[in-house]
Design a protein around this motif. Sequence first.
Motif, PDB file in Angstrom:
ATOM      1  N   ALA A  69       0.829  -1.207   0.000  1.00  0.00           N
ATOM      2  CA  ALA A  69       0.000   0.000   0.000  1.00  0.00           C
ATOM      3  C   ALA A  69       0.864   1.258   0.000  1.00  0.00           C
ATOM      4  O   ALA A  69       0.564   2.236  -0.699  1.00  0.00           O
ATOM      5  CB  ALA A  69      -0.926  -0.005   1.215  1.00  0.00           C
ATOM      6  N   ASP A  70       1.970   1.243   0.768  1.00  0.00           N
ATOM      7  CA  ASP A  70       2.848   2.411   0.822  1.00  0.00           C
ATOM      8  C   ASP A  70       3.511   2.685  -0.518  1.00  0.00           C
ATOM      9  O   ASP A  70       3.859   3.830  -0.819  1.00  0.00           O
ATOM     10  CB  ASP A  70       3.927   2.216   1.885  1.00  0.00           C
ATOM     11  CG  ASP A  70       3.373   2.327   3.295  1.00  0.00           C
ATOM     12  OD1 ASP A  70       2.219   2.774   3.443  1.00  0.00           O
ATOM     13  OD2 ASP A  70       4.085   1.948   4.242  1.00  0.00           O
ATOM     14  N   GLY A  85       0.113   5.748  -2.273  1.00  0.00           N
ATOM     15  CA  GLY A  85       1.175   5.314  -1.373  1.00  0.00           C
ATOM     16  C   GLY A  85       1.525   6.364  -0.341  1.00  0.00           C
ATOM     17  O   GLY A  85       0.849   7.392  -0.205  1.00  0.00           O
ATOM     18  N   ARG A  86       2.616   6.110   0.395  1.00  0.00           N
ATOM     19  CA  ARG A  86       2.992   6.971   1.514  1.00  0.00           C
ATOM     20  C   ARG A  86       4.385   7.539   1.317  1.00  0.00           C
ATOM     21  O   ARG A  86       5.279   6.866   0.803  1.00  0.00           O
ATOM     22  CB  ARG A  86       2.945   6.182   2.826  1.00  0.00           C
ATOM     23  CG  ARG A  86       3.163   7.039   4.058  1.00  0.00           C
ATOM     24  CD  ARG A  86       3.259   6.189   5.306  1.00  0.00           C
ATOM     25  NE  ARG A  86       4.474   5.387   5.318  1.00  0.00           N
ATOM     26  CZ  ARG A  86       4.969   4.823   6.402  1.00  0.00           C
ATOM     27  NH1 ARG A  86       4.342   4.943   7.558  1.00  0.00           N
ATOM     28  NH2 ARG A  86       6.083   4.110   6.344  1.00  0.00           N
ATOM     29  N   VAL A  87       4.561   8.773   1.758  1.00  0.00           N
ATOM     30  CA  VAL A  87       5.860   9.441   1.770  1.00  0.00           C
ATOM     31  C   VAL A  87       6.178   9.828   3.211  1.00  0.00           C
ATOM     32  O   VAL A  87       5.373  10.503   3.866  1.00  0.00           O
ATOM     33  CB  VAL A  87       5.861  10.701   0.884  1.00  0.00           C
ATOM     34  CG1 VAL A  87       7.225  11.398   0.940  1.00  0.00           C
ATOM     35  CG2 VAL A  87       5.480  10.361  -0.552  1.00  0.00           C
ATOM     36  N   SER A  88       7.327   9.401   3.721  1.00  0.00           N
ATOM     37  CA  SER A  88       7.798   9.832   5.035  1.00  0.00           C
ATOM     38  C   SER A  88       8.699  11.049   4.823  1.00  0.00           C
ATOM     39  O   SER A  88       9.782  10.934   4.252  1.00  0.00           O
ATOM     40  CB  SER A  88       8.565   8.707   5.730  1.00  0.00           C
ATOM     41  OG  SER A  88       7.713   7.626   6.025  1.00  0.00           O
ATOM     42  N   LYS A  98      -4.342  11.320  -3.596  1.00  0.00           N
ATOM     43  CA  LYS A  98      -4.492  10.225  -2.643  1.00  0.00           C
ATOM     44  C   LYS A  98      -3.188   9.836  -1.946  1.00  0.00           C
ATOM     45  O   LYS A  98      -3.191   8.972  -1.069  1.00  0.00           O
ATOM     46  CB  LYS A  98      -5.078   9.000  -3.345  1.00  0.00           C
ATOM     47  CG  LYS A  98      -6.500   9.216  -3.853  1.00  0.00           C
ATOM     48  CD  LYS A  98      -7.053   7.939  -4.487  1.00  0.00           C
ATOM     49  CE  LYS A  98      -8.471   8.144  -4.986  1.00  0.00           C
ATOM     50  NZ  LYS A  98      -9.009   6.897  -5.609  1.00  0.00           N
ATOM     51  N   VAL A  99      -2.084  10.439  -2.329  1.00  0.00           N
ATOM     52  CA  VAL A  99      -0.815  10.118  -1.678  1.00  0.00           C
ATOM     53  C   VAL A  99      -0.872  10.550  -0.221  1.00  0.00           C
ATOM     54  O   VAL A  99      -1.332  11.645   0.110  1.00  0.00           O
ATOM     55  CB  VAL A  99       0.362  10.787  -2.410  1.00  0.00           C
ATOM     56  CG1 VAL A  99       1.642  10.698  -1.577  1.00  0.00           C
ATOM     57  CG2 VAL A  99       0.590  10.122  -3.749  1.00  0.00           C
ATOM     58  N   ARG A 100      -0.415   9.668   0.672  1.00  0.00           N
ATOM     59  CA  ARG A 100      -0.430   9.926   2.105  1.00  0.00           C
ATOM     60  C   ARG A 100       0.961  10.357   2.580  1.00  0.00           C
ATOM     61  O   ARG A 100       1.966   9.965   1.991  1.00  0.00           O
ATOM     62  CB  ARG A 100      -0.852   8.661   2.875  1.00  0.00           C
ATOM     63  CG  ARG A 100      -2.262   8.212   2.556  1.00  0.00           C
ATOM     64  CD  ARG A 100      -2.559   6.831   3.140  1.00  0.00           C
ATOM     65  NE  ARG A 100      -1.835   5.782   2.428  1.00  0.00           N
ATOM     66  CZ  ARG A 100      -0.944   4.970   2.991  1.00  0.00           C
ATOM     67  NH1 ARG A 100      -0.641   5.103   4.275  1.00  0.00           N
ATOM     68  NH2 ARG A 100      -0.348   4.020   2.291  1.00  0.00           N
ATOM     69  N   PHE A 101       0.988  11.153   3.643  1.00  0.00           N
ATOM     70  CA  PHE A 101       2.256  11.651   4.176  1.00  0.00           C
ATOM     71  C   PHE A 101       2.388  11.304   5.653  1.00  0.00           C
ATOM     72  O   PHE A 101       1.437  11.451   6.423  1.00  0.00           O
ATOM     73  CB  PHE A 101       2.348  13.171   4.023  1.00  0.00           C
ATOM     74  CG  PHE A 101       2.697  13.614   2.635  1.00  0.00           C
ATOM     75  CD1 PHE A 101       4.013  13.874   2.281  1.00  0.00           C
ATOM     76  CD2 PHE A 101       1.712  13.754   1.678  1.00  0.00           C
ATOM     77  CE1 PHE A 101       4.337  14.282   0.999  1.00  0.00           C
ATOM     78  CE2 PHE A 101       2.020  14.150   0.391  1.00  0.00           C
ATOM     79  CZ  PHE A 101       3.339  14.416   0.050  1.00  0.00           C
ATOM     80  N   GLN A 102       3.567  10.824   6.024  1.00  0.00           N
ATOM     81  CA  GLN A 102       3.970  10.757   7.423  1.00  0.00           C
ATOM     82  C   GLN A 102       4.929  11.917   7.629  1.00  0.00           C
ATOM     83  O   GLN A 102       6.025  11.949   7.058  1.00  0.00           O
ATOM     84  CB  GLN A 102       4.665   9.437   7.749  1.00  0.00           C
ATOM     85  CG  GLN A 102       5.134   9.365   9.193  1.00  0.00           C
ATOM     86  CD  GLN A 102       6.025   8.162   9.454  1.00  0.00           C
ATOM     87  OE1 GLN A 102       6.597   7.584   8.542  1.00  0.00           O
ATOM     88  NE2 GLN A 102       6.148   7.783  10.711  1.00  0.00           N
ATOM     89  N   THR A 134      10.040   4.403  -3.790  1.00  0.00           N
ATOM     90  CA  THR A 134       8.737   3.935  -4.244  1.00  0.00           C
ATOM     91  C   THR A 134       8.178   4.987  -5.208  1.00  0.00           C
ATOM     92  O   THR A 134       8.633   6.135  -5.216  1.00  0.00           O
ATOM     93  CB  THR A 134       7.779   3.758  -3.058  1.00  0.00           C
ATOM     94  OG1 THR A 134       7.584   5.037  -2.430  1.00  0.00           O
ATOM     95  CG2 THR A 134       8.327   2.760  -2.045  1.00  0.00           C
ATOM     96  N   PRO A 135       7.189   4.636  -6.022  1.00  0.00           N
ATOM     97  CA  PRO A 135       6.628   5.625  -6.954  1.00  0.00           C
ATOM     98  C   PRO A 135       6.155   6.919  -6.296  1.00  0.00           C
ATOM     99  O   PRO A 135       6.436   8.006  -6.816  1.00  0.00           O
ATOM    100  CB  PRO A 135       5.486   4.861  -7.630  1.00  0.00           C
ATOM    101  CG  PRO A 135       5.943   3.434  -7.605  1.00  0.00           C
ATOM    102  CD  PRO A 135       6.655   3.278  -6.287  1.00  0.00           C
ATOM    103  N   PRO A 136       5.436   6.886  -5.145  1.00  0.00           N
ATOM    104  CA  PRO A 136       5.023   8.165  -4.558  1.00  0.00           C
ATOM    105  C   PRO A 136       6.195   8.998  -4.063  1.00  0.00           C
ATOM    106  O   PRO A 136       6.170  10.228  -4.173  1.00  0.00           O
ATOM    107  CB  PRO A 136       4.087   7.757  -3.409  1.00  0.00           C
ATOM    108  CG  PRO A 136       4.369   6.325  -3.143  1.00  0.00           C
ATOM    109  CD  PRO A 136       4.813   5.742  -4.441  1.00  0.00           C
ATOM    110  N   VAL A 137       7.234   8.358  -3.530  1.00  0.00           N
ATOM    111  CA  VAL A 137       8.418   9.107  -3.087  1.00  0.00           C
ATOM    112  C   VAL A 137       9.113   9.736  -4.288  1.00  0.00           C
ATOM    113  O   VAL A 137       9.522  10.902  -4.241  1.00  0.00           O
ATOM    114  CB  VAL A 137       9.377   8.188  -2.302  1.00  0.00           C
ATOM    115  CG1 VAL A 137      10.712   8.896  -2.039  1.00  0.00           C
ATOM    116  CG2 VAL A 137       8.745   7.744  -0.987  1.00  0.00           C
ATOM    117  N   ALA A 138       9.251   8.977  -5.363  1.00  0.00           N
ATOM    118  CA  ALA A 138       9.890   9.516  -6.568  1.00  0.00           C
ATOM    119  C   ALA A 138       9.115  10.709  -7.109  1.00  0.00           C
ATOM    120  O   ALA A 138       9.706  11.710  -7.537  1.00  0.00           O
ATOM    121  CB  ALA A 138      10.000   8.423  -7.621  1.00  0.00           C
ATOM    122  N   ALA A 139       7.782  10.625  -7.079  1.00  0.00           N
ATOM    123  CA  ALA A 139       6.961  11.729  -7.581  1.00  0.00           C
ATOM    124  C   ALA A 139       7.125  12.968  -6.715  1.00  0.00           C
ATOM    125  O   ALA A 139       7.239  14.095  -7.225  1.00  0.00           O
ATOM    126  CB  ALA A 139       5.494  11.300  -7.625  1.00  0.00           C
TER     127      ALA A 139
END
Length: 317
Positions: A106-107, A113-116, A141-145, A297-302
């Motif tokens: 999911a991340d 997905g999720r970005v820390s 929809k990307v989630r953030f920590q 991960t794809p969301p982090v790269a974006a």
Amino acid sequence: MVHERSSGPRLSPSSYEEDIRAVLAPRLAYFEAVARHEHVTRAAQELGVPQSTLSRAMVRLEADLGVALFARRGRTVSLTPAGRTFLGSAERALAEVEKAADSVRADADPTAGRVSFGFLHTMGSETVPALIRAFRVDHPKVRFQLVQNYGEAMIERLRAGGLDLCLTSPVPDAPDLVARRLDEQRLRLVVPDDHRLASRRRIRLAEAADETFVTLEPGYGLRRITDDLCAEAGFTPRVAFEGEEAETLRGLVAAGLGVALLPPPAVARPGVVELTVTAPRAAREIGVAWLDGHPDTPPVAAFKRFLLSRRGNLLPD
């Protein structure tokens, strides 16, 4: 009831603790399937492994544990009391593994997905909310920590795998990190509104050499910048109070307890006057950092691409 014990080689007491996870982990799914079907052939068909492979794995498992888990009647098996006890724990362990797999998948989801993301306290009230709002226009929809901390603590967390990216200052220079300068933020000398310098708009930092300073604690990037700028101006600041947040320092200045070099506030604070420092040039670089060679991960790269696209336009006007 006395459990029947299997014969054969077992783990030695000295190696048991360090080896037991390596021994058991690959066999838990095999054991759970055999226990559920109570039939070796049907379990082997479900798992897609040869029946002989599965049978040998169960024999080795019992030998390593030193406990009979199954009572056998041909290819049909039933659990012993020890086997039933072990099954409960195996099912919980497998459920946790499945939960962890679902979580990391999911991340890594490209759309949800999720970005820390770590950032300085001074970035939290305005800069970071504006960045995330702009990013989520195209990635809703990307989630953030989100993690707020001072620079050195964020770098430690980055190295420990607790962050994907961090927004920090000064921009770090280390062989295991990749860092990119994104923007620059001017610092001001903040004085009480009844201070002798409060009527000024600009000031050379050397003119504050005799003042008492309030600063962030050692280890904070802004503290290091303050010390360096004062040294460049020819003096060592007399520090009366040390804190952890810029707005706390502003409150101390407003109370007449000293002066401070600080970035601009998100909202003007009464009781202080903020002076432009003309010499030396008082500014801090803001950059983004990540671990070198760490796969994104794809969301982090974006989000990384988005931050890099904001070079020179990171901070609010």
